[in-house]
Design a protein around this motif. Structure first.
Motif, PDB file in Angstrom:
ATOM      1  N   LEU A 134       0.835  -1.208   0.000  1.00 40.18           N
ATOM      2  CA  LEU A 134       0.000   0.000   0.000  1.00 40.18           C
ATOM      3  C   LEU A 134       0.869   1.257   0.000  1.00 40.18           C
ATOM      4  O   LEU A 134       0.558   2.235  -0.692  1.00 40.18           O
ATOM      5  CB  LEU A 134      -0.892  -0.019   1.242  1.00 40.18           C
ATOM      6  N   GLY A 138      -0.228   2.707  -3.129  1.00 40.71           N
ATOM      7  CA  GLY A 138      -1.418   3.439  -2.710  1.00 40.71           C
ATOM      8  C   GLY A 138      -2.668   2.727  -3.198  1.00 40.71           C
ATOM      9  O   GLY A 138      -2.598   1.610  -3.731  1.00 40.71           O
ATOM     10  N   ASN A 139      -3.828   3.359  -2.985  1.00 41.12           N
ATOM     11  CA  ASN A 139      -5.076   2.791  -3.498  1.00 41.12           C
ATOM     12  C   ASN A 139      -6.019   3.946  -3.829  1.00 41.12           C
ATOM     13  O   ASN A 139      -6.512   4.631  -2.930  1.00 41.12           O
ATOM     14  CB  ASN A 139      -5.692   1.844  -2.464  1.00 41.12           C
ATOM     15  N   THR A 140      -6.241   4.152  -5.127  1.00 42.07           N
ATOM     16  CA  THR A 140      -7.046   5.306  -5.533  1.00 42.07           C
ATOM     17  C   THR A 140      -8.512   5.136  -5.131  1.00 42.07           C
ATOM     18  O   THR A 140      -9.186   6.119  -4.847  1.00 42.07           O
ATOM     19  CB  THR A 140      -6.966   5.496  -7.068  1.00 42.07           C
ATOM     20  N   ASN A 143      -8.731   6.282  -1.663  1.00 43.75           N
ATOM     21  CA  ASN A 143      -8.027   7.560  -1.461  1.00 43.75           C
ATOM     22  C   ASN A 143      -6.849   7.433  -0.492  1.00 43.75           C
ATOM     23  O   ASN A 143      -6.621   8.307   0.334  1.00 43.75           O
ATOM     24  CB  ASN A 143      -8.990   8.644  -0.974  1.00 43.75           C
ATOM     25  N   TRP A 144      -6.136   6.303  -0.575  1.00 43.31           N
ATOM     26  CA  TRP A 144      -4.913   6.139   0.211  1.00 43.31           C
ATOM     27  C   TRP A 144      -3.740   6.391  -0.738  1.00 43.31           C
ATOM     28  O   TRP A 144      -3.586   5.675  -1.743  1.00 43.31           O
ATOM     29  CB  TRP A 144      -4.832   4.721   0.795  1.00 43.31           C
TER      30      TRP A 144
ATOM     31  N   LEU B 134      -6.954  -0.929   8.817  1.00 40.01           N
ATOM     32  CA  LEU B 134      -6.676   0.394   8.242  1.00 40.01           C
ATOM     33  C   LEU B 134      -7.968   1.071   7.805  1.00 40.01           C
ATOM     34  O   LEU B 134      -8.140   2.280   7.993  1.00 40.01           O
ATOM     35  CB  LEU B 134      -5.743   0.218   7.040  1.00 40.01           C
ATOM     36  N   GLY B 138      -7.859   3.991   9.939  1.00 33.64           N
ATOM     37  CA  GLY B 138      -7.021   4.897   9.157  1.00 33.64           C
ATOM     38  C   GLY B 138      -5.638   5.020   9.775  1.00 33.64           C
ATOM     39  O   GLY B 138      -5.299   4.294  10.725  1.00 33.64           O
ATOM     40  N   ASN B 139      -4.824   5.914   9.225  1.00 35.26           N
ATOM     41  CA  ASN B 139      -3.502   6.173   9.807  1.00 35.26           C
ATOM     42  C   ASN B 139      -3.136   7.628   9.539  1.00 35.26           C
ATOM     43  O   ASN B 139      -2.872   8.016   8.405  1.00 35.26           O
ATOM     44  CB  ASN B 139      -2.464   5.225   9.200  1.00 35.26           C
ATOM     45  N   ALA B 142       0.340   8.463   7.905  1.00 33.83           N
ATOM     46  CA  ALA B 142       0.511   8.252   6.467  1.00 33.83           C
ATOM     47  C   ALA B 142      -0.578   8.967   5.662  1.00 33.83           C
ATOM     48  O   ALA B 142      -0.623   8.844   4.442  1.00 33.83           O
ATOM     49  CB  ALA B 142       0.482   6.755   6.163  1.00 33.83           C
ATOM     50  N   ASN B 143      -1.426   9.734   6.376  1.00 30.91           N
ATOM     51  CA  ASN B 143      -2.564  10.405   5.730  1.00 30.91           C
ATOM     52  C   ASN B 143      -3.502   9.435   5.014  1.00 30.91           C
ATOM     53  O   ASN B 143      -3.998   9.726   3.923  1.00 30.91           O
ATOM     54  CB  ASN B 143      -2.061  11.471   4.740  1.00 30.91           C
ATOM     55  N   TRP B 144      -3.700   8.259   5.610  1.00 31.31           N
ATOM     56  CA  TRP B 144      -4.666   7.306   5.077  1.00 31.31           C
ATOM     57  C   TRP B 144      -5.930   7.421   5.940  1.00 31.31           C
ATOM     58  O   TRP B 144      -5.875   7.205   7.156  1.00 31.31           O
ATOM     59  CB  TRP B 144      -4.117   5.875   5.145  1.00 31.31           C
TER      60      TRP B 144
END
Lengths: 186, 186
Positions: A134, A138-140, A143-144, B134, B138-139, B142-144
Motif C-alpha cells: 500500500l 497506494g489505493n485510488t 483515497n490512500w 486500516l 485509518g492512519n 501516512a494520511n490514510w
C-alpha cells in the motif's frame, strides 16, 4: 540358523540406514533453524532501525518516518523478535535430536511450537507486506496515497526487511515436514 | 508358557488402545477438516459478495465499494477458495485414515499440504486483517483516512468474513499436531 542370522543382519542394516537418514535430517533441521533465526533477527533489526527524515516540510508530508508510525510494522518487529527468540531456544533441543535420533516426544513438542510460531511469523510478514504494498502503490479507490514517493529510502528498507521473514516462513514449512518424516521413520 | 501368553496379551492390549486412540484422532481430523472447509467457504462468500452503494456523492467518496477495490481482499478471497477446495479434496483421504489407522505415507503427504495451505491461509487472513484495520482506523501519520465512516455496512461484512478464515487457521494448527501425534503412535 543361517537364515535367522541373515534376517537379523538385514534388519540391522535397515535400522542403521534409517538411523543415518534421521541423523542427516536432524542436522538439516539444525542448520535450517540457525538460518531462520538469522533471517528473523535481520528482519526485526532492519525494520526496527529504519527511519527517514525529509529535508523539507509541506502541508501533508511529515518530517520523519519510523516503523512505529504504522502499527502493522510494529507487529512485524514483535513477531520476528518472538520467533527469533524461540528459534534460538529451540537450537539446543535440535542439537539433542542430532545426538539422539530416536526420541519422539520432544520432536512432537517441537512440531507443536514450530506450527504456532509459523502462524505468528506468517501473520506478521503478510500483514506487513500488505501495508508495504500500500505504501508503494497506494489505493485510488480508498483515497490512500502512495507514501513511498516521499519516503523512498524508508520504503526500500521496509521492503527489504520482509525478505528474511518470508525466507523463515519457508524454512518453518520445511522444518515441520522434516520433523514429520523423521518421526515416521523411527 | 504362561508368561509368554501374558506378555502377548499385554502387547495386544497396548496395540489395541493405541489403535483406538489413532482412530479417535482420525475422526477428530475429519470433523475439523469439515469445519475448516465450511469456515473458509463462508469467508470467501462473505467477502466476495460484499458491496455497498452510497446514496450520495461528494468529491472524495465513491459510489460503490466492492472487495475488488482492494487487491489484498481479492487475495483473501482467492486464498480462502483455494484452501476450501483443498480441504474438500482432502476429506476422502481423511476418511480413509479413519478406516485404515496404520497408514503413514499418506499422512505425511497430508502434513506437507496442510502446512503449505496453512501458510497460504494465514497470509490471506493476516494481510486482509491489516487492510480491514486500516479501513476502520485509518492512519494519520501516512494520511490514510478511515473509509469505514462512509462504508459502514461494507466494513462490518469484511470484518466478519475474517472470522471463518482465522478459525480455519487454528484448525490447521490442530490438524498438523494431530497428524504428527498419530504418526508417532504407530
Amino acid at each position: 540358523m543361517k537364515s535367522v542370522q541373515v534376517e537379523a543382519s538385514e534388519v540391522s542394516k535397515g535400522s542403521s540406514s534409517s538411523q543415518s537418514l534421521s541423523r542427516g535430517l536432524s542436522v538439516i533441521d539444525f542448520i535450517l533453524r540457525t538460518l531462520a533465526s538469522f533471517g528473523t533477527l535481520a528482519s526485526a533489526i532492519a525494520m526496527g532501525t529504519t527511519r527517514q527524515t525529509l529535508p523539507f516540510v509541506t502541508r501533508f508530508v511529515r518530517f520523519k518516518a519510523v516503523y512505529k508510525d504504522l502499527p502493522t510494522l510494529t507487529f512485524f518487529v514483535i513477531a520476528n523478535s518472538v520467533v527469533c527468540g524461540y528459534l534460538v531456544i529451540s537450537l539446543p533441543l535440535s542439537f539433542f535430536h542430532v545426538v539422539k535420533c530416536k526420541v519422539t516426544k520432544s520432536r512432537i513438542i517441537l512440531i507443536i511450537f514450530d506450527t504456532v510460531m509459523m502462524a505468528l511469523l506468517t501473520a506478521g510478514a503478510s500483514s506487513a507486506a500488505a501495508i508495504v504494498n500500500l505504501a508503494h502503490n497506494g489505493n485510488t479507490n480508498a483515497n490512500w496515497f502512495a507514501i513511498c514517493r516521499q519516503f523512498n529510502s524508508f520504503c526500500q528498507r521496509i521492503s527489504g526487511s520482509l525478505i528474511g521473514s518470508f525466507v523463515a516462513v519457508v524454512v518453518f514449512i520445511l522444518l515441520i515436514i522434516i520433523s514429520a518424516v523423521v518421526i515416521s521413520r523411527r
